[in-house]
Design a protein around this motif. Structure first.
Motif, PDB file in Angstrom:
ATOM      1  N   UNK A  13      43.322  35.850  46.144  1.00 29.18           N
ATOM      2  CA  UNK A  13      44.270  35.592  47.229  1.00 29.18           C
ATOM      3  C   UNK A  13      45.681  35.390  46.676  1.00 29.18           C
ATOM      4  N   UNK A  14      45.778  34.647  45.589  1.00 25.62           N
ATOM      5  CA  UNK A  14      47.082  34.382  44.973  1.00 25.62           C
ATOM      6  C   UNK A  14      47.655  35.653  44.365  1.00 25.62           C
ATOM      7  N   UNK A  15      46.795  36.419  43.683  1.00 22.28           N
ATOM      8  CA  UNK A  15      47.255  37.671  43.073  1.00 22.28           C
ATOM      9  C   UNK A  15      47.670  38.678  44.139  1.00 22.28           C
ATOM     10  N   UNK A  16      46.927  38.712  45.242  1.00 28.09           N
ATOM     11  CA  UNK A  16      47.284  39.642  46.313  1.00 28.09           C
ATOM     12  C   UNK A  16      48.691  39.325  46.836  1.00 28.09           C
ATOM     13  N   UNK A  17      48.967  38.048  46.994  1.00 20.86           N
ATOM     14  CA  UNK A  17      50.266  37.628  47.520  1.00 20.86           C
ATOM     15  C   UNK A  17      51.396  38.024  46.566  1.00 20.86           C
ATOM     16  N   UNK A  18      51.252  37.731  45.274  1.00 19.88           N
ATOM     17  CA  UNK A  18      52.345  38.003  44.331  1.00 19.88           C
ATOM     18  C   UNK A  18      52.476  39.491  44.058  1.00 19.88           C
ATOM     19  N   UNK A  19      51.357  40.216  43.923  1.00 20.05           N
ATOM     20  CA  UNK A  19      51.436  41.662  43.671  1.00 20.05           C
ATOM     21  C   UNK A  19      52.005  42.394  44.881  1.00 20.05           C
ATOM     22  N   UNK A  20      51.676  41.918  46.065  1.00 22.26           N
ATOM     23  CA  UNK A  20      52.207  42.531  47.281  1.00 22.26           C
ATOM     24  C   UNK A  20      53.712  42.296  47.384  1.00 22.26           C
ATOM     25  N   UNK A  21      54.152  41.090  47.029  1.00 22.96           N
ATOM     26  CA  UNK A  21      55.586  40.763  47.051  1.00 22.96           C
ATOM     27  C   UNK A  21      56.355  41.613  46.040  1.00 22.96           C
ATOM     28  N   UNK A  22      55.757  41.816  44.872  1.00 22.71           N
ATOM     29  CA  UNK A  22      56.417  42.589  43.814  1.00 22.71           C
ATOM     30  C   UNK A  22      56.215  44.094  43.978  1.00 22.71           C
ATOM     31  N   UNK A  23      55.363  44.475  44.935  1.00 19.30           N
ATOM     32  CA  UNK A  23      55.059  45.883  45.236  1.00 19.30           C
ATOM     33  C   UNK A  23      54.324  46.574  44.090  1.00 19.30           C
ATOM     34  N   UNK A  24      53.357  45.828  43.501  1.00 21.64           N
ATOM     35  CA  UNK A  24      52.522  46.380  42.439  1.00 21.64           C
ATOM     36  C   UNK A  24      51.256  46.970  43.059  1.00 21.64           C
ATOM     37  N   UNK A  25      51.434  48.070  43.796  1.00 24.01           N
ATOM     38  CA  UNK A  25      50.303  48.668  44.505  1.00 24.01           C
ATOM     39  C   UNK A  25      49.226  49.150  43.543  1.00 24.01           C
ATOM     40  N   UNK A  26      49.660  49.697  42.414  1.00 25.65           N
ATOM     41  CA  UNK A  26      48.677  50.225  41.460  1.00 25.65           C
ATOM     42  C   UNK A  26      47.811  49.108  40.893  1.00 25.65           C
ATOM     43  N   UNK A  27      48.390  47.907  40.724  1.00 23.58           N
ATOM     44  CA  UNK A  27      47.608  46.787  40.202  1.00 23.58           C
ATOM     45  C   UNK A  27      46.630  46.264  41.253  1.00 23.58           C
ATOM     46  N   UNK A  28      47.064  46.271  42.513  1.00 24.73           N
ATOM     47  CA  UNK A  28      46.136  45.873  43.584  1.00 24.73           C
ATOM     48  C   UNK A  28      44.949  46.830  43.633  1.00 24.73           C
ATOM     49  N   UNK A  29      45.263  48.130  43.503  1.00 28.04           N
ATOM     50  CA  UNK A  29      44.206  49.134  43.529  1.00 28.04           C
ATOM     51  C   UNK A  29      43.328  49.022  42.283  1.00 28.04           C
ATOM     52  N   UNK A  30      43.966  48.773  41.164  1.00 26.13           N
ATOM     53  CA  UNK A  30      43.270  48.702  39.881  1.00 26.13           C
ATOM     54  C   UNK A  30      42.236  47.577  39.863  1.00 26.13           C
ATOM     55  N   UNK A  31      42.609  46.437  40.425  1.00 26.71           N
ATOM     56  CA  UNK A  31      41.710  45.277  40.430  1.00 26.71           C
ATOM     57  C   UNK A  31      40.949  45.134  41.739  1.00 26.71           C
ATOM     58  N   UNK A  32      41.144  46.097  42.645  1.00 27.84           N
ATOM     59  CA  UNK A  32      40.487  46.065  43.966  1.00 27.84           C
ATOM     60  C   UNK A  32      40.685  44.713  44.634  1.00 27.84           C
ATOM     61  N   UNK A  33      41.940  44.275  44.620  1.00 27.47           N
ATOM     62  CA  UNK A  33      42.261  42.979  45.213  1.00 27.47           C
ATOM     63  C   UNK A  33      42.692  43.182  46.653  1.00 27.47           C
ATOM     64  N   UNK A  34      41.945  42.619  47.539  1.00 24.83           N
ATOM     65  CA  UNK A  34      42.314  42.637  48.963  1.00 24.83           C
ATOM     66  C   UNK A  34      42.298  41.213  49.501  1.00 24.83           C
ATOM     67  N   UNK A  35      41.134  40.621  49.520  1.00 23.48           N
ATOM     68  CA  UNK A  35      41.017  39.236  49.977  1.00 23.48           C
ATOM     69  C   UNK A  35      39.764  38.647  49.360  1.00 23.48           C
ATOM     70  N   UNK A  36      39.728  37.307  49.302  1.00 21.87           N
ATOM     71  CA  UNK A  36      38.561  36.672  48.727  1.00 21.87           C
ATOM     72  C   UNK A  36      38.562  36.737  47.220  1.00 21.87           C
ATOM     73  N   UNK A  37      37.637  36.056  46.603  1.00 26.66           N
ATOM     74  CA  UNK A  37      37.594  35.983  45.162  1.00 26.66           C
ATOM     75  C   UNK A  37      36.568  36.939  44.591  1.00 26.66           C
ATOM     76  N   UNK A  38      36.803  37.361  43.373  1.00 25.08           N
ATOM     77  CA  UNK A  38      35.834  38.179  42.630  1.00 25.08           C
ATOM     78  C   UNK A  38      35.694  37.574  41.254  1.00 25.08           C
ATOM     79  N   UNK A  39      34.541  37.676  40.678  1.00 30.31           N
ATOM     80  CA  UNK A  39      34.355  37.106  39.346  1.00 30.31           C
ATOM     81  C   UNK A  39      35.122  37.932  38.336  1.00 30.31           C
ATOM     82  N   UNK A  40      35.439  37.317  37.214  1.00 32.52           N
ATOM     83  CA  UNK A  40      36.179  38.041  36.188  1.00 32.52           C
ATOM     84  C   UNK A  40      35.370  39.206  35.654  1.00 32.52           C
TER      85      UNK A  40
END
Length: 880
Positions: free
Chosen positions: A267-294
């Motif tokens: 959730x925190x990473x989604x917020x900061x990556x979205x603000x910085x417009x790091x779309x490739x990183x969101x896609x890379x880590x499949x970050x949308x919502x909720x937590x995922x294990x490392x």
């Protein structure tokens, strides 16, 4: 044995900042340091797969305890760039999103924290890697502590595992590093050392004596000035050693369990990556919502969501018998490297070796390979050269580089960046992998892995790009303009244009004579000889020895650039005029007159390379040679064009648009006065001169006044400010503002068009040309006035210039379709708004009519008709 990673945050973020210094989001905010830091962090996780991880920060230099020991410690170090400082809080948020504990202690440097934490972890039998860019941290090396130095490129590390590794890096053992700095000092940290003792001498002394105490016990063995230096700065030597010793006992609580690396805060990473417009990183880590294990995120880092590359799956084809047995699919992906081809077909991965000079490889017949490939539809990267080599003929092809360029013309188009951007795949580029090795010396195993590892993802890229192009309404631009243009440019490059070598040899001697004469005149005015091409020496001559009042100061002294010399010339300083002439002739000589004959083939033809992805607006550029920069109006530029000629029985025919960008501006703005001027075939520059200078139709407009109006007309397109216009035409800023204001009073809808374009960019983050080309306008909503103003100018220019560029491309494609099977005409060059052809003499009139018809009638504007001027001659200069 469990593993830990400790990150020297300053080292990583500085490297990231300077690697991506121009990267910004759509608001114009700098984001390169944060993006590069995150990618390096992912590489660290991928490489070391740590069980524990922590990040160590520096404090302000004023807060350092070492300043109490030595006031000059880090005093000379420059403050961090403002744009990097602005990103530190973002980097901290990213670390929080990775649930990585941060450490910062007043009085201590990151080095001390790294020493203290690594000591604690090592004592707990945890193998610890310290990721840094500072070699002096190597003093911490031990059985359970290793130093990982940041290398060139993302994900590159040099791990120092043994004492020998440290000796190779610094010349001394880890324990001797403080003594080494005691002698040589460290200018970056403000550690003084012994004055006059450099790294080589310091290494020699420490290698021989082991430490400072032993060196000074044997000082009598050192003679002359070196002994004097050592004795004079003895106190500084021991103080410097003390400053260089890393403190491993920082008062900080180290709870190993709290350093455990378990999961990401999505959730925190989604917020900061979205603000910085790091779309490739969101896609890379499949970050949308909720937590995922490392562990789940690590899978994304390792690209396990895509096809897995396995070296053992590559099928090596090194003879014709094997090649004949292959049945390629209707569509294949390929990557050609000059000595072999990587091909993905029917879910199989091939590497086809073409030349013996690959170690251990035999030869496949290139013609046989061509026969097989030309039957297929091709997915590739930068396919123009393969078209020139006739691997691809009239079949369909999909160029990954062109697709990526259309989607984001501000990005880098190297294949490694594309794969990283789209799928988060991090690969070293050719230079990082092979260095300066020539292709003939690269063995087949490394070559196959390098090229096959990339071609494996081409089908995924095509699918992804097709979806995105359609979603962004750019697919028609790609299919109907940019993709067909690849073939057009390939044919033009392959045919080339003939030059007159003897003429250039003669002209070179003429220029040399002029340069020698100018040199003599400049030396006489300066009262001495000096290196005219050295900015430093020239600055000393002009502003110190000759006492001329300087115009502009730089970090290294007084500037002597063209702008400065123009200012001095306008002051009536004669030497400045001579220097400007000298630079003009020197540039012509080195860039064209001497360089062009070296680029010819056996038939004296030059084959320039047209760069389809070289500009952000869509215009073509060219290299080797760059024909776009040949001066058009000057006498010297005309002399260079004189050296380009037609072959026997043919003439050069040049057709260029008349004021195409101003006509495009009239069409897009729908300004009634501009439209009326062009519909009545009035002289627009004459008309504008009357309006801004307040002259009626009975008064004569001088050539100089028309020239001013011409500059004003084009200044509007390029968004020139009153200050910029005043400098160009030598008037006051107030007068320039008056000219611009009167221009907008005359052409009211142009002002509305500019305002509407800027407003569209602010709302959408991009602008569009008449034919749908998009360009992201970075900084359009920035709070920084300079960035915002620059972005606004860029927005308008991109629409006008981009539309004109699209016009040329559409026309080139249509002309190619009309002329491709003709043997008595060839399209040779595209330079700005001009197309150059070679036409058999008896067909000049016939083809000139055809060219004029296509160029003037292919684009159906609503309000404006495009007009071309066509001229012919034996030489290029005669076509103007």
């Amino acid at each position: 044995m469990k593993k830990a990673v400790l990150i020297d945050v300053s080292a990583v973020m500085y490297k990231a900042y300077y690697s991506l210094i121009n990267m910004r989001n759509s608001n114009g905010e700098p984001t390169g340091a944060a993006y590069g830091f995150t990618n390096t962090l992912l590489s660290i996780i991928d490489k070391f797969k740590p069980d524990y991880i922590a990040a160590c920060f520096d404090v302000r230099r004023e807060q350092l305890k070492r300043r109490e020991m030595y006031e000059g410690y880090k005093k000379q170090r420059k403050a961090a760039p403002e744009e990097l400082i602005a990103q530190i809080s973002k980097i901290e948020e990213i670390l929080d999103g990775f649930n990585i504990k941060k450490f910062k202690v007043i009085g201590y440097e990151a080095d001390d924290l790294l020493g203290t934490l690594s000591k604690n972890l090592a004592e707990n039998n945890i193998k610890t890697y310290i990721v840094t860019g500072d070699k002096d941290l190597s003093q911490l090396l031990s059985e359970n502590r290793k130093i990982s130095l940041l290398g060139k490129g993302v994900g590159k590390f040099r791990v120092l595992e043994t004492d020998d590794d440290v000796v190779e890096q610094l010349g001394v053992l880890p324990s001797q590093i403080p003594d080494l700095f005691g002698l040589q000092g460290d200018s970056s940290d403000g550690i003084p050392g012994v004055r006059g003792v450099g790294p080589k001498t310091a290494v020699k002394f420490i290698s021989e004596y082991g430490d400072l105490e032993t060196l000074y016990e044997n000082i009598d063995k050192t003679k002359g000035k070196m002994r004097e230096k050592l004795e004079q700065d003895k106190e500084l030597a021991f103080l410097s050693r003390k400053l260089a010793i890393i403190d491993e006992n920082v008062p900080v609580e180290v709870d190993v369990e709290k350093l455990e690396f378990k999961k990401l805060d999505n959730d925190r990473l989604y917020k900061i990556f979205n603000e910085l417009e790091f779309k490739s990183l969101l896609k890379k880590l499949k970050i949308e919502a909720g937590e995922a294990t490392i562990e789940e995120n690590k899978k994304e880092i390792n690209n396990e969501n895509l096809i897995e590359f396995k070296k053992e799956d590559i099928i090596i084809i090194d003879n014709n018998e094997k090649l004949r047995d292959i049945e390629f699919a209707d569509e294949i992906a390929l990557l050609f490297n000059g000595a072999g081809v990587a091909i993905s077909s029917n879910e199989k991965l091939y590497y086809i070796s073409l030349y013996h000079n690959y170690l251990g490889a035999t030869n496949c017949d290139e013609m046989l390979l061509k026969e097989k490939i030309e039957k297929c539809n091709v997915i590739g990267y930068s396919l123009k050269n393969l078209i020139k080599k006739e691997y691809i003929k009239e079949k369909n092809y999909f160029d990954i580089m062109i697709a990526y360029y259309i989607l984001d013309s501000d990005s880098k188009y190297d294949l490694e960046n594309i794969l990283n951007s789209k799928f988060g795949i991090q690969l070293a580029n050719y230079k990082e992998t092979f260095g300066k090795e020539v292709i003939e010396k690269i063995d087949i195993n490394r070559a196959t892995e390098f090229y096959c590892k990339r071609v494996l993802y081409f089908e995924n890229l095509k699918k992804s790009f097709e979806e995105e192009l359609k979603q962004e309404e750019l697919y028609d631009l790609f299919i109907n303009i940019e993709l067909p243009l690849v073939k057009v440019l390939a044919k033009m490059e392959k045919y080339g244009i003939k030059i007159d070598i003897k003429y250039f040899e003669k002209y070179s001697k003429e220029l040399y004579g002029k340069l020698v004469k100018l040199e003599e005149e400049i030396y006489e005015m300066a009262n001495e000889e000096f290196n005219i091409n050295s900015p430093k020496q020239l600055s000393e001559i002009l502003f110190i020895k000759m006492g001329i009042n300087p115009v502009k100061k730089t970090k290294t002294g007084f500037s002597t650039n063209v702008e400065v010399l123009e200012t001095l010339k306008n002051r009536g300083i004669e030497i400045a005029d001579k220097l400007l002439q000298y630079r003009q002739y020197k540039k012509l000589q080195t860039t064209y007159v001497e360089a062009l004959p070296k680029l010819v083939d056996k038939n004296d033809r030059i084959h320039t390379t047209f760069n389809q992805t070289g500009t952000t607006t869509g215009r073509l550029s060219s290299v080797n040679p760059n024909l776009q920069n040949i001066p058009v109006k000057t006498s010297e530029g005309i002399k260079i064009r004189y050296g380009f000629l037609a072959e026997e029985g043919y003439s050069l025919v040049a057709s260029d648009y008349s004021q195409v960008e101003l006509r495009v501006l009239a069409e897009l703005s729908k300004d009634k006065n501009l439209i009326e001027a062009y519909s009545k075939d009035l002289d627009l520059h004459d008309l504008t001169a009357r309006k801004i200078l307040g002259k009626d139709e009975t008064e004569e407009i001088t050539r100089a006044e028309r020239g001013i109006a011409k500059i004003v007309n084009f200044s509007i397109i390029y968004g020139k400010t009153p200050f910029g216009l005043s400098k160009e035409i030598g008037i006051t800023v107030g007068e320039a503002k008056t000219y611009i204001d009167k221009y907008f009073e005359t052409y009211e809808n142009v002002k509305k068009f500019i305002d509407d374009t800027v407003e569209f960019a602010k709302e959408n983050g991009y602008v569009k040309t008449r034919f749908g080309r998009k360009r992201r306008i970075i900084g359009i909503n920035s709070k920084n006035k300079n960035i915002k103003n620059q972005a606004e100018r860029m927005a308008v220019n991109s629409v006008v210039q981009g539309t004109a560029a699209d016009v040329l491309k559409i026309v080139m494609i249509k002309l190619y379709a009309e002329l491709k099977d003709k043997k008595d005409i060839k399209m040779l060059l595209q330079v700005h708004d001009e197309l150059v052809f070679s036409i058999e003499n008896s067909k000049i009139e016939e083809y000139s009519k055809l060219i004029k018809d296509v160029m003037e009638n292919s684009i159906n504007f609503e309000n404006i008709k495009l007009i071309t001027n066509i001229n012919s001659g034996k030489r290029w200069s005669e076509t103007k």
